[in-house]
Design a protein around this motif. Structure first.
Motif, short mmCIF file in Angstrom:
data_model
loop_
_atom_site.label_atom_id
_atom_site.label_comp_id
_atom_site.label_asym_id
_atom_site.label_seq_id
_atom_site.Cartn_x
_atom_site.Cartn_y
_atom_site.Cartn_z
N ALA A 1 8.13 4.66 4.39
CA ALA A 1 9.49 4.16 4.63
C ALA A 1 9.45 2.82 5.36
O ALA A 1 10.22 1.90 5.04
CB ALA A 1 10.29 5.18 5.43
N ARG A 2 8.55 2.71 6.32
CA ARG A 2 8.44 1.44 7.06
C ARG A 2 7.83 0.35 6.20
O ARG A 2 8.30 -0.79 6.19
CB ARG A 2 7.62 1.65 8.33
CG ARG A 2 7.53 0.39 9.19
CD ARG A 2 6.60 0.60 10.38
NE ARG A 2 7.16 1.52 11.36
CZ ARG A 2 6.49 1.96 12.43
NH1 ARG A 2 5.24 1.58 12.63
NH2 ARG A 2 7.07 2.79 13.28
N TYR B 1 -4.03 -4.74 7.83
CA TYR B 1 -2.79 -5.16 8.49
C TYR B 1 -1.63 -4.26 8.06
O TYR B 1 -0.78 -3.90 8.89
CB TYR B 1 -2.49 -6.62 8.17
CG TYR B 1 -3.44 -7.60 8.82
CD1 TYR B 1 -3.96 -7.35 10.09
CD2 TYR B 1 -3.83 -8.77 8.17
CE1 TYR B 1 -4.84 -8.25 10.69
CE2 TYR B 1 -4.71 -9.68 8.77
CZ TYR B 1 -5.21 -9.40 10.02
OH TYR B 1 -6.09 -10.29 10.61
N GLN B 2 -1.58 -3.88 6.80
CA GLN B 2 -0.51 -2.97 6.37
C GLN B 2 -0.68 -1.59 7.01
O GLN B 2 0.31 -0.93 7.35
CB GLN B 2 -0.50 -2.84 4.85
CG GLN B 2 0.01 -4.08 4.15
CD GLN B 2 0.23 -3.84 2.68
OE1 GLN B 2 1.17 -3.14 2.29
NE2 GLN B 2 -0.63 -4.40 1.86
N THR B 3 -1.92 -1.16 7.16
CA THR B 3 -2.17 0.13 7.82
C THR B 3 -1.65 0.11 9.25
O THR B 3 -0.98 1.05 9.71
CB THR B 3 -3.67 0.47 7.80
OG1 THR B 3 -4.11 0.56 6.44
CG2 THR B 3 -3.96 1.77 8.52
N THR C 1 0.81 -1.22 0.00
CA THR C 1 0.00 0.00 0.00
C THR C 1 0.84 1.26 0.00
O THR C 1 0.40 2.30 -0.49
CB THR C 1 -0.94 0.02 1.21
OG1 THR C 1 -0.16 -0.11 2.42
CG2 THR C 1 -1.94 -1.13 1.13
N GLY C 2 2.06 1.20 0.53
CA GLY C 2 2.90 2.39 0.57
C GLY C 2 3.26 2.90 -0.81
O GLY C 2 3.66 4.06 -0.96
N MET C 3 3.12 2.06 -1.83
CA MET C 3 3.43 2.50 -3.19
C MET C 3 2.25 3.17 -3.88
O MET C 3 2.39 3.68 -5.00
CB MET C 3 3.90 1.30 -4.03
CG MET C 3 5.24 0.74 -3.59
SD MET C 3 5.83 -0.53 -4.72
CE MET C 3 6.21 0.44 -6.19
#
Length: 893
Positions: A596-597, A637-639, A546-548
């Motif tokens: 970043a994480r 879960y990614q959040t 999701t960060g992308m």
């Protein structure tokens, strides 16, 4: 000469953080090393605005922020503290409402308004019942039902006659007043009232192009209003008769309906907006209406105060919001540049991967999303992303081709939220086809489907073809042709010749008045299709990593190579060396430290897969009717990983927004209460379930240090790569905020002042050790930001247009885990990459320092030219910023 800042610091102003509050942190910002405050829009906005993009008056400073006097104090304080100022401005749209006098005048007078030319309104739509009217979709039910329920009525407020509905009021058309005043004249037997009524009825109704008659009409209307006000003050029976006539009108549904039909607007069920709205909006926001900024008088009226501030030196530059919404962005920027030749001008242009800002635009660059995605791209592991693709597919059984998902979501949004825009350009295309015998039999349904498909196939936000100047380049032709071929392939049920005809129109092979209008409007249309379909929908559906999923990014790509990173930076140095670089904005989906994480997950795909499999098994007991579904659970879960620690309420607020944006299980217009209730209950349950919380905390602990190293890496890249670095408010410490309003929470500046004072005396080993401390607030990041900003302020030429960008090759077994480059002759940046996967350490990996004596600004260590091991460079601090003694810099031959 353009006043290019050395750095900017973004402030979000609103009624909870006013001018005086911003002025109070000026000294802190200077001490941090910032040179310019970059303010959110602060012209008069709609009441309670939390962002300022809903401007209602370009001639006033926002009263909720303190008004003009507080603005003067703020600007004076910035100057006294050595700070300049950049302002975010909004040329594309305004907010509608009574506070907007332009809009109120249009509702009252229609196409005869003095301000009708300001707004992008279609006065002659296909539907005859909407011609010369503005649709106002505010009713909770069908118009007739609301009318018969007595929820629409006419009221009088002194000399003003208003229509009241859905908690709002609207002006009454002067030419409709005889329906009230003539009856009142009969009740009171007042000849004066009869004269006034007849005079209102005789007011001309010119179009806005007939400026002289429009102004004469306005003058006559003002005189009649004065006469009516005087009559009410002097003739009480006549005034009482007017109120009686209003009561009588409200009591007769047919008469009231006839009266409402005489207005210059049509009150309608709120759901009609998506298909029948007759004005261009900002994306799908009904309350934001597009401006005709291509008209010189509109530009002058809306920019007068901004340009005055630029001339006075109150502002050094502006950031232009959403230039893609403008009819002719190049013309706009040329006009702005001519009016402000020395201003630093940045455009919020969203560039897709491989796309660059047009070099003929007379501005310094973009607002930095392109940089953000390049920095993110080099942080992720390409091999790990490949593995995450399978992890995601196995866990969710969802499609994993992002581009297919994005295309489908663009089609969906053009059918639904942007249906009005499709109808508008479809009507233009049908009219063009009617005038061409080879396409005369094209049906409206065919045209609509073809246009939706073509817009869905565009790989970029828009092209910039200008028929009036015969302006089109090979880049535009290429994007148009690729979209046409894509549309043909996807819609074999439609005549391929229709797509060929569209290509001929859009590439200026077929020209004319209608073709010009179509081309310009179609280009304005593809931008909201991309924004709403991809940014606000597909980015919440495709959840591999999701960060992308960030504005201007392509989450389907597997990152960038180091060489691709260097190619991008070299291009920027050559073309736009004073562009803005950023990592977080008020619109980013996640703060830079969250991304970043999350990037570390691409280095640990197997461990992530194992963790979520165990979590979903353990948390199955908390689901209700299979909710949440696997894709939502994977996203959740990614959040939690990215924002941990995060409480249940903040998680629920964010997840509700994200899932409604995704439109898979619920949406803003069709809430799925069972799903939302089940999701909230699931979040409450798992975040109070100790085994899950412990397991999650343990997993996040593995990501803590590599995630923070990623943060320091991308931060140093931002401060030393070509461009002007922007720091989003509060981001000088670790920031794990999510999208707004989460990222607009109050910033604790007392804490930041305290920590800034501490780093001045803390030894470097303690600063570096803080990276490993889970409780640390961000000492290491603040240290890096402070050192980099101070260096930029002290040595601006070391980072300016004349400071060349030169990639530096690293040697050794871990060379692919680091990145290095020179700026000019004085600055060398070296940062680590993919440290979680760096299992064997740095070994003999090294950099060759050029001639001279070098100092690491982040470790206070001297170095001589020659081979230096990265292990030595990164021992004292996670990243390295080396500067060469000025006496050792090479001189020109």
């Amino acid at each position: 000469m353009t006043k290019v800042p050395a750095s900017t610091y973004r402030l979000q102003l609103h009624k909870g953080f006013k001018f005086d509050d911003a002025a109070a942190i000026a000294q802190y910002l200077y001490d941090l090393g910032v040179t310019h405050v970059y303010s959110s829009p602060y012209l008069q906005a709609a009441p309670d605005s939390m962002h300022g993009y809903d401007v209602v008056d370009h001639q006033r400073v926002n009263e909720e922020l303190g008004g003009a006097e507080a603005h003067k104090r703020f600007s004076k304080t910035l100057g006294e503290n050595g700070l300049g100022q950049v302002l975010d401005i909004v040329p594309n749209h305004m907010a509608i409402g009574r506070e907007n006098r332009f809009w109120w005048d249009v509702l009252e007078n229609g196409a005869s308004s003095r301000y009708a030319s300001f707004f992008d309104i279609d006065w002659q739509p296909q539907e005859e019942r909407l011609r010369d009217k503005v649709l106002v979709p505010i009713l909770a039910d069908q118009y007739g039902r609301v009318l018969e329920a007595g929820d629409i009525k006419v009221i009088r407020n002194g000399p003003l006659f208003l229509v009241e509905a859905a908690g709002q009021t609207f002006p009454v058309a002067p030419t409709s007043l005889p329906a009230i005043l003539a009856r009142a004249a009969d009740y009171s037997n007042s000849d004066t009232l009869r004269f006034i009524a007849a005079s209102f009825g005789r007011l001309p109704q010119p179009s806005f192009e007939d400026r002289r008659t429009v102004l004469a009409r306005h003058r006559d209307k003002a005189v009649l209003n004065t006469l009516l006000e005087r009559l009410c003050a002097e003739d009480h029976p006549a005034c009482t008769a007017i109120d009686r006539a209003i009561d009588d009108l409200n009591a007769r549904h047919d008469a009231l309906d006839d009266f409402l039909n005489q207005q210059n607007y049509r009150l309608a069920y709120w759901k009609t907006a998506d298909q029948q709205l007759g004005y261009r909006r900002f994306f799908d926001v009904n309350s934001l209406i597009g401006l005709r900024m291509e008209r010189a008088h509109v530009f002058e009226e809306t920019h007068a105060l901004i340009l005055e501030w630029l001339r006075q030196g109150v502002l050094d530059g502006v950031r232009v919001d959403h230039p893609d919404g403008l009819r002719d962005p190049l013309e706009y920027f040329q006009r702005l540049r001519a009016a402000a030749p020395d201003a630093w001008i940045i455009g919020e242009k969203i560039l897709e991967p491989g796309e660059f800002l047009r070099e003929n635009w007379p501005i310094e660059g973009t607002s930095g999303y392109d940089f953000l995605n390049v920095a993110l791209g080099v942080l992720v592991s390409p091999d790990g992303l490949e593995k995450l693709t399978q992890v995601y597919a196995d866990f969710t059984a969802q499609p994993v081709d992002f581009h297919v998902i994005a295309h489908d979501k663009k089609i969906a949004v053009s059918q639904e939220a942007l249906g009005s825009d499709v109808n508008r350009i479809t009507s233009l295309l049908i009219e063009i086809c009617e005038n061409n015998r080879n396409y005369r039999d094209t049906t409206r349904a065919e045209a609509r489907r073809a246009l939706r498909e073509l817009a869905g196939c565009f790989a970029i936000y828009r092209t910039y073809v200008v028929p009036s100047r015969n302006e089109i380049n090979d880049e535009d032709r290429s994007y148009i042709h690729r979209a046409i071929e894509c549309a043909k392939s996807n819609r074999a049920d439609l005549p391929p010749t229709l797509f060929d005809f569209l290509e001929d129109i859009l590439t200026l092979k077929v020209t004319g008045r209608l073709e010009t209008e179509f081309t310009l409007r179609f280009q304005q249309f593809t931008s909201p299709v991309m924004a709403k379909g991809v940014e606000d929908t597909a980015f919440y559906c495709f959840n591999r990593l999701t960060g992308m999923c960030e504005v201007g990014g392509d989450p389907g790509r597997n990152g960038l190579t180091i060489d691709q990173f260097h190619e991008y930076q070299s291009k920027m140095q050559q073309t736009h060396p004073s562009t803005m670089t950023t990592l977080s904005t008020h619109d980013t989906k996640r703060a830079d430290d969250v991304r970043a994480r999350l990037s570390v997950l691409s280095e640990l795909p197997e461990e992530f897969a194992s963790a979520i499999q165990s979590w979903t098994a353990a948390n199955e007991q908390f689901k209700a009717n299979t909710f949440p579904d696997p894709n939502t659970e994977y996203f959740l879960y990614q959040t939690l990983i990215g924002a941990w620690p995060i409480d249940a309420e903040r998680t629920k607020t964010y997840m509700l927004k994200a899932m409604r944006e995704a439109k898979q299980q619920t949406s803003w217009v069709a809430n799925n209460k069972p799903f939302e209730d089940a999701l909230f209950a699931f979040i409450d349950a798992i975040l109070t379930h100790a085994p899950f919380v412990d397991s999650l905390s343990e997993f996040v602990a593995k990501l803590l240090v590599p995630g923070r190293v990623n943060s320091l890496t991308q931060s140093l890249l931002k401060y030393t790569a070509p461009g002007v670095p922007d720091l989003y408010q509060g981001g000088e410490l670790w920031d794990h905020s999510l999208v707004d309003p989460d990222n607009r929470r109050p910033v604790d500046y007392d804490l930041r002042r305290k920590l800034l004072a501490q780093i001045a005396v803390l030894p470097i080993d303690k600063i570096s050790a803080s990276i490993n401390d889970p409780e640390d607030k961000g000492v290491a990041k603040l240290f890096l930001v402070h050192r980099a900003l101070q260096l930029r302020r002290q040595q601006p030429t070391w980072f300016g247009p004349e400071a060349a960008y030169t990639p530096v090759k690293l040697t050794g077994p871990a060379a692919s885990h680091a990145l290095a480059y020179l700026r000019g002759d004085h600055v060398l940046t070296i940062v680590p990459l993919h440290t979680a996967a760096l299992t064997d350490g740095w070994d003999d990996t090294a950099v060759q320092l050029p001639e001279g004596r070098w100092s690491n600004q982040l470790a206070e260590e001297p170095h001589r030219s020659g081979k230096v091991l990265l292990a030595d460079l990164f021992t004292s601090f996670a990243v390295a910023l080396l500067t060469r003694d000025d006496n050792d810099a090479p001189t020109a031959a």
